[in-house]
Structure formats: C-alpha cells, structure tokens
Design a protein around this motif. Structure first.
Motif, PDB file in Angstrom:
ATOM      1  N   SER A   1       0.842  -1.196   0.000  1.00 20.40           N
ATOM      2  CA  SER A   1       0.000   0.000   0.000  1.00 20.40           C
ATOM      3  C   SER A   1       0.881   1.252   0.000  1.00 20.40           C
ATOM      4  O   SER A   1       1.773   1.382   0.844  1.00 20.40           O
ATOM      5  N   CYS A   2       0.657   2.150  -0.948  1.00 19.26           N
ATOM      6  CA  CYS A   2       1.522   3.322  -1.099  1.00 19.26           C
ATOM      7  C   CYS A   2       0.689   4.593  -1.028  1.00 19.26           C
ATOM      8  O   CYS A   2      -0.207   4.820  -1.846  1.00 19.26           O
ATOM      9  N   GLN A   3       0.992   5.414  -0.043  1.00 16.27           N
ATOM     10  CA  GLN A   3       0.295   6.690   0.141  1.00 16.27           C
ATOM     11  C   GLN A   3       1.156   7.811  -0.416  1.00 16.27           C
ATOM     12  O   GLN A   3       2.298   7.994   0.002  1.00 16.27           O
ATOM     13  N   LEU A   4       0.613   8.572  -1.346  1.00 17.30           N
ATOM     14  CA  LEU A   4       1.356   9.637  -2.023  1.00 17.30           C
ATOM     15  C   LEU A   4       0.841  11.003  -1.596  1.00 17.30           C
ATOM     16  O   LEU A   4      -0.356  11.282  -1.685  1.00 17.30           O
ATOM     17  N   THR A   5       1.752  11.846  -1.116  1.00 11.48           N
ATOM     18  CA  THR A   5       1.444  13.242  -0.822  1.00 11.48           C
ATOM     19  C   THR A   5       2.240  14.080  -1.808  1.00 11.48           C
ATOM     20  O   THR A   5       3.472  14.140  -1.736  1.00 11.48           O
ATOM     21  N   LEU A   6       1.522  14.714  -2.726  1.00 16.75           N
ATOM     22  CA  LEU A   6       2.169  15.341  -3.865  1.00 16.75           C
ATOM     23  C   LEU A   6       1.919  16.845  -3.865  1.00 16.75           C
ATOM     24  O   LEU A   6       0.820  17.305  -3.550  1.00 16.75           O
ATOM     25  N   ALA A   7       2.952  17.597  -4.226  1.00 12.77           N
ATOM     26  CA  ALA A   7       2.816  19.046  -4.328  1.00 12.77           C
ATOM     27  C   ALA A   7       1.838  19.399  -5.444  1.00 12.77           C
ATOM     28  O   ALA A   7       1.548  18.582  -6.321  1.00 12.77           O
ATOM     29  N   GLU A   8       1.320  20.619  -5.378  1.00 13.48           N
ATOM     30  CA  GLU A   8       0.455  21.079  -6.458  1.00 13.48           C
ATOM     31  C   GLU A   8       1.213  20.994  -7.784  1.00 13.48           C
ATOM     32  O   GLU A   8       2.425  21.186  -7.842  1.00 13.48           O
ATOM     33  N   GLU A   9       0.450  20.700  -8.837  1.00 14.66           N
ATOM     34  CA  GLU A   9       1.077  20.528 -10.148  1.00 14.66           C
ATOM     35  C   GLU A   9       1.843  21.779 -10.566  1.00 14.66           C
ATOM     36  O   GLU A   9       2.888  21.691 -11.196  1.00 14.66           O
ATOM     37  N   SER A  10       1.338  22.953 -10.180  1.00 16.40           N
ATOM     38  CA  SER A  10       2.006  24.209 -10.548  1.00 16.40           C
ATOM     39  C   SER A  10       3.390  24.323  -9.924  1.00 16.40           C
ATOM     40  O   SER A  10       4.281  24.960 -10.487  1.00 16.40           O
ATOM     41  N   ALA A  11       3.585  23.693  -8.741  1.00 11.33           N
ATOM     42  CA  ALA A  11       4.891  23.752  -8.074  1.00 11.33           C
ATOM     43  C   ALA A  11       5.931  22.897  -8.771  1.00 11.33           C
ATOM     44  O   ALA A  11       7.132  23.048  -8.518  1.00 11.33           O
ATOM     45  N   LEU A  12       5.480  21.991  -9.659  1.00  9.25           N
ATOM     46  CA  LEU A  12       6.402  21.091 -10.354  1.00  9.25           C
ATOM     47  C   LEU A  12       6.510  21.411 -11.834  1.00  9.25           C
ATOM     48  O   LEU A  12       7.095  20.643 -12.595  1.00  9.25           O
ATOM     49  N   GLU A  13       5.953  22.537 -12.232  1.00 10.89           N
ATOM     50  CA  GLU A  13       6.021  22.921 -13.638  1.00 10.89           C
ATOM     51  C   GLU A  13       7.345  23.631 -13.940  1.00 10.89           C
ATOM     52  O   GLU A  13       7.935  24.282 -13.083  1.00 10.89           O
ATOM     53  N   GLY A  14       7.768  23.515 -15.184  1.00  6.83           N
ATOM     54  CA  GLY A  14       8.968  24.218 -15.624  1.00  6.83           C
ATOM     55  C   GLY A  14      10.254  23.719 -15.016  1.00  6.83           C
ATOM     56  O   GLY A  14      11.246  24.445 -14.961  1.00  6.83           O
ATOM     57  N   LEU A  15      10.252  22.466 -14.562  1.00  7.35           N
ATOM     58  CA  LEU A  15      11.468  21.914 -13.956  1.00  7.35           C
ATOM     59  C   LEU A  15      12.531  21.663 -15.013  1.00  7.35           C
ATOM     60  O   LEU A  15      12.227  21.244 -16.137  1.00  7.35           O
ATOM     61  N   GLU A  16      13.782  21.897 -14.650  1.00 10.60           N
ATOM     62  CA  GLU A  16      14.887  21.540 -15.517  1.00 10.60           C
ATOM     63  C   GLU A  16      14.912  20.011 -15.640  1.00 10.60           C
ATOM     64  O   GLU A  16      14.605  19.285 -14.692  1.00 10.60           O
ATOM     65  N   ARG A  17      15.291  19.548 -16.806  1.00 13.20           N
ATOM     66  CA  ARG A  17      15.210  18.110 -17.067  1.00 13.20           C
ATOM     67  C   ARG A  17      16.064  17.304 -16.104  1.00 13.20           C
ATOM     68  O   ARG A  17      15.648  16.251 -15.633  1.00 13.20           O
ATOM     69  N   ASN A  18      17.284  17.779 -15.799  1.00 18.24           N
ATOM     70  CA  ASN A  18      18.142  16.993 -14.912  1.00 18.24           C
ATOM     71  C   ASN A  18      17.586  16.935 -13.486  1.00 18.24           C
ATOM     72  O   ASN A  18      17.775  15.943 -12.778  1.00 18.24           O
ATOM     73  N   VAL A  19      16.871  17.981 -13.055  1.00 23.57           N
ATOM     74  CA  VAL A  19      16.242  17.959 -11.731  1.00 23.57           C
ATOM     75  C   VAL A  19      15.109  16.941 -11.710  1.00 23.57           C
ATOM     76  O   VAL A  19      15.009  16.117 -10.791  1.00 23.57           O
ATOM     77  N   ALA A  20      14.245  16.986 -12.725  1.00 28.71           N
ATOM     78  CA  ALA A  20      13.134  16.032 -12.802  1.00 28.71           C
ATOM     79  C   ALA A  20      13.654  14.599 -12.897  1.00 28.71           C
ATOM     80  O   ALA A  20      13.132  13.685 -12.236  1.00 28.71           O
ATOM     81  N   ASN A  21      14.680  14.387 -13.726  1.00 22.00           N
ATOM     82  CA  ASN A  21      15.271  13.051 -13.869  1.00 22.00           C
ATOM     83  C   ASN A  21      15.779  12.531 -12.526  1.00 22.00           C
ATOM     84  O   ASN A  21      15.551  11.373 -12.158  1.00 22.00           O
ATOM     85  N   THR A  22      16.491  13.385 -11.798  1.00 25.07           N
ATOM     86  CA  THR A  22      17.096  12.968 -10.536  1.00 25.07           C
ATOM     87  C   THR A  22      16.036  12.590  -9.518  1.00 25.07           C
ATOM     88  O   THR A  22      16.134  11.539  -8.859  1.00 25.07           O
ATOM     89  N   VAL A  23      15.017  13.428  -9.359  1.00 27.13           N
ATOM     90  CA  VAL A  23      13.960  13.137  -8.395  1.00 27.13           C
ATOM     91  C   VAL A  23      13.224  11.849  -8.777  1.00 27.13           C
ATOM     92  O   VAL A  23      12.947  10.998  -7.924  1.00 27.13           O
ATOM     93  N   TYR A  24      12.938  11.698 -10.055  1.00 28.85           N
ATOM     94  CA  TYR A  24      12.232  10.491 -10.510  1.00 28.85           C
ATOM     95  C   TYR A  24      13.069   9.238 -10.248  1.00 28.85           C
ATOM     96  O   TYR A  24      12.550   8.217  -9.772  1.00 28.85           O
ATOM     97  N   ARG A  25      14.369   9.295 -10.554  1.00 31.96           N
ATOM     98  CA  ARG A  25      15.226   8.116 -10.366  1.00 31.96           C
ATOM     99  C   ARG A  25      15.405   7.783  -8.888  1.00 31.96           C
ATOM    100  O   ARG A  25      15.523   6.610  -8.511  1.00 31.96           O
ATOM    101  N   VAL A  26      15.461   8.796  -8.019  1.00 28.81           N
ATOM    102  CA  VAL A  26      15.538   8.530  -6.574  1.00 28.81           C
ATOM    103  C   VAL A  26      14.292   7.789  -6.122  1.00 28.81           C
ATOM    104  O   VAL A  26      14.365   6.799  -5.374  1.00 28.81           O
TER     105      VAL A  26
END
Length: 343
Positions: A226-251
C-alpha cells in the motif's frame, strides 16, 4: 618538530625556536623583537588582532586556532603557506604573553586539494555517464514504444483479421489463434512495462507530477504494498529543468524498487514538495529497515547512483531508519539558479 613562537603583551616576538626559523625562513636574531604581524599575511592582520583580544577575554589557557579553517602564514621572502596552530596564554604582571605552536601543512594541503579536485572530476565524469545512460534509455524507450509497439499492434490487428476468417469447423486453428492473441497481449504489456522502466515517456510529455503518480500507482499494483502519495500542487512542479526532474524520478524509482525487493513492507509513504529553491522528496516504509552494512556494500550500485545524481546537482541525500521501523530516504535537489546563488 613544531615551530614555537612567544609574543609579549605588545605582540612582539620574545621566543622563536629553531623549527620556526626553518618554517618562516627567518633567523632567530632577525625575528626577536619584531612584531608578530610580520609573519601574518596583510589581509588577516586585523582579524588576528581581534581574535587575540577575544581569546584574552575568555580566560582560557589554551585552544586550537582556526577550527575547521585553514590558517595562513607569511615567510620572510613573502611566500604564503598554510598552517595549523594552537595558542596558549600566560598572565604575567606586565600583561598576557601568548605562545603559538604551529605546523607547516603545505604538503598535506596540496594533497587534500588534489584529492578534492580528483573527487570533483570523478563526480563530473559520473554525472556525464549517468546523463549518457539517461539519453540512451530515452532512445530505447522511444523505439520500444513507437516502433516495436506499432509493429505488435499491427500484428495483433492482422491476427484479429485472420481469426474472423477462420472456418467455424477449424476449432483447433481457432484455439491456436486465441493463444497467439493472448501471447501478443502479454508481449505488448511487457514492452510497455520495459519501456516505462527505462524511461517513462510521460516524464517528458506530461511532467514529473503525472510521472510520479503513475510510478507509485504501478508500484502498489505490482508489489502489493500500500503506497500513500502526498504530492505538491502541479504548478509547483512545472517548468522543472530536465536533470532535476530526472534525478527526483530516479531517486523515487530506486527507492520503490528497493522496497519491493528487500523491505518486506506492508506500507510505503511518498512525499514530494517543491518551491522556488528546489524539490524535496521523502520515501518511507514499515519494512525490516536498512542496515549500515547495506549502505557501504560495494554492490549497492543503486544507492551509490542515487547519491551521485543528487550530489552532482548540489543537493543532499540521507538514508536512515524510519520512525516506523523501516527505511527512510530523504533528498533535496536544488534548482540550478538556487544552487548557483548559494555559492
């Protein structure tokens, strides 16, 4: 042998041993009676005087100078050099006398600087390798999704056409065609799964918000955790640099993979928050927890890869025991402009 220098209340040298002559390349006769600031680089003299006055007020007999800082001395010829030192004071009727015991650490400082440079070069190389792998994964994922996926879809359509035209009496052929259709369905599902694990195309097409949502849902469905996800508003994750998004996703991907494989957990919690400075992600489970030996195991390449990704971007990564008893992974990844502004 360490250099030893003693100065009177007026900060004039009254003791200058043989080691001090060697370190500062100045004879004892020439040094005695001279002000101590003669052997201190100009830019540090005011601060040194302030530190001496503060040390006198403390009443402490002795202490190390410049904790966690590199001190610098000035040789008679004008050459600066790094040193480490301790200072002590003795109260006399005429005032305080101060004795400094110091050591030239030029060779050690050179070795440390060289080691830091090599570590930075290795981190840069590691980052380039990770970037190249990411690009290769993206290319393979695209080819699997677009080319192989389209071919399998076309094959499935052809098989459906063929099944419609099989004579009703050919039950054996019909059964074989049905098996082939089921096998094609499993193949399409496997291709989609492999493609998504290599590189979820929605990370490029729709962004980190949707990619994280899909990843946690897929993890829960496949692992039974069972996985509970608490996610920031979509607007807070917009315009991310690709390497930042890649790093967070891979972690997140590596952490969830470890939970599925090793944690024996029943529940997992994921929190992703973002602001103008960067992103913060936490992944926690209630499983058996990670041991210190697991963190330093040579084959723990996934953990090392996570750490290298985060550190290269100027972020921090912590892996420890969770309050619920399992493992907790906490990472903070700054945006490039924030990382530059902090230097």
């Amino acid at each position: 042998m360490d250099a030893i220098i003693t100065v009177d209340p007026a900060q004039r040298i009254v003791l200058f041993n043989r080691a001090a002559e060697v370190v500062f390349r100045c004879s004892r006769l020439d040094a005695l009676g001279a002000p101590l600031e003669r052997f201190i680089p100009m830019r540090f003299r005011a601060a040194h005087q302030s530190h001496i006055e503060q040390f006198a007020r403390t009443g402490i007999t002795s202490r190390r100078m410049g904790d966690n800082l590199v001190l610098w001395g000035l040789r008679a010829g004008g050459e600066e050099f790094p040193l480490e030192a301790s200072i002590s004071q003795t109260r006399e009727a005429a005032g305080n006398f101060y004795t400094v015991i110091l050591r030239d650490i030029t060779l050690r400082k050179h070795s440390e600087d060289r080691l830091k440079q090599q570590q930075a070069e290795l981190r840069e190389l590691s980052a380039r390798v990770l970037e190249a792998r990411e690009e290769e994964k993206t290319l393979i994922a695209r080819e699997l999704h677009d080319e192989l996926g389209q071919l399998l879809t076309a094959l499935k359509m052809d098989l459906a056409w063929l099944r419609e035209r099989l004579p009703p009496a050919e039950s054996e052929l019909g059964g074989k065609a049905a098996q082939m259709d089921a096998l094609l369905d499993r193949t399409v599902t496997s291709v989609r799964r492999i493609s998504a694990e290599l590189r979820p195309l929605m990370l490029d097409d729709l962004g980190l918000h949707d990619a994280v949502t899909w990843l946690t849902d897929d993890f829960a469905a496949r692992s039974g955790v069972s996985c509970q996800l608490t996610l920031a508003e979509e607007s807070a994750l917009e315009g991310l640099e690709r390497n930042v998004a890649n790093t967070v996703y891979r972690v997140l991907q590596e952490s969830l993979t470890n939970i599925a494989r090793h944690a024996q957990a029943a529940h997992a919690w994921v929190m992703l928050a973002g602001d103008a400075e960067g992103l913060r992600i936490e992944i926690e489970d209630d499983g058996r927890g990670i041991g210190k030996e697991d963190l330093v195991r040579p084959r723990s390449l996934g953990l090392k890869g996570m750490r290298e990704r985060v550190l290269y971007l100027g972020g921090t990564l912590e892996i420890d025991r969770a309050p619920r008893g399992g493992t907790r992974v906490r990472a903070r990844v700054p945006r490039p402009h924030a990382a530059q502004g902090g230097t």
